[in-house]
Enzyme design. Structure first.
Site, PDB file in Angstrom:
ATOM      1  CG  HIS A 156      -0.369  -0.022   2.532  1.00  0.00           C
ATOM      2  ND1 HIS A 156       0.411   1.013   3.037  1.00  0.00           N
ATOM      3  CD2 HIS A 156      -0.418  -0.956   3.532  1.00  0.00           C
ATOM      4  CE1 HIS A 156       0.789   0.731   4.268  1.00  0.00           C
ATOM      5  NE2 HIS A 156       0.315  -0.462   4.596  1.00  0.00           N
ATOM      6  CB  CYS A 182       1.489  -3.533   5.195  1.00  0.00           C
ATOM      7  SG  CYS A 182      -0.096  -4.189   5.772  1.00  0.00           S
TER       8      CYS A 182
END
Length: 206
Positions: A156, A182
């Site tokens: 992301h 992430c």
């Protein structure tokens, strides 16, 4: 008495001559030492100048790098590379778009911190979305693409706050382990993966 005067005069003349010779030698030796000192100083200055010329200024980090693609070239056309895959290097803090041994594109990244590491292994691209916000971590992001646990571990953008604004203090951490697990990317890199990488593409994290 006259003989003594002559002797004294001769001795004084010799002493005076010796004094003159000694003074001339001392003066010449002083000049020589001064010239040698100047030459040494000149060499030192010359060496320092050469070192200064060779020394390159340390590159300054682009504080806006998170707003731009990681490379100046175009992103790869994945339709031409049916066997392409994504490799995440935790050691390098980079994401590589690979085709066999060839690297098609290299992205700056930020993986998980030591207490919340990015899982290693072989995974595949799953679901994706435009944006999210996690109330527990008080962080969100744009252009998320899951590679493990269907929405838990993602590629992301750099983080956003509850109002959807990018958190610049976190955005500047690309290149170091700073996420909750992430893989953070620049805004355009995250968008490209979100819109261009097909579902099922292999992801290797190592």
């Amino acid at each position: 008495m006259i003989k003594n005067k002559k002797l004294i005069t001769a001795v004084l003349a010799i002493v005076g001559l010796v004094a003159i010779v000694f003074f001339a030698f001392s003066l010449n030796n002083s000049k020589t030492q001064s010239v040698e000192a100047d030459q040494k100083a000149s060499k030192v200055v010359s060496k320092n100048t050469k070192k200064a010329a060779k020394a390159k200024p340390s590159p300054k980090k682009d504080l806006d790098e998170w707003k731009h693609p990681s490379e100046s070239k175009d992103y790869p056309d994945l339709s031409k590379y049916p066997d392409a895959y994504i490799q995440v290097s935790i050691a390098d803090q980079k994401v590589y778009i690979k085709d066999g041994k060839d690297t098609l594109y290299t992205m700056k990244a930020a993986t998980g911190e030591k207490d919340s590491p990015t899982p290693k292994g072989t995974f595949h691209i799953q679901n994706r979305g435009d944006s999210f916000y996690n109330t527990e971590s008080k962080e969100g992001a744009n252009y998320w693409t899951s590679f493990k646990d269907w929405g838990v571990y993602l590629f992301h953008s750099v983080p956003t706050d509850k109002d959807g604004k990018y958190v610049e203090s976190e955005a500047h951490k690309l290149g170091q382990r700073s996420s909750h697990g992430c893989v953070r990317l620049t805004i355009p890199d995250a968008k490209w993966i979100n819109t261009s990488v097909p579902e099922g593409m292999k992801v290797i994290v190592e």
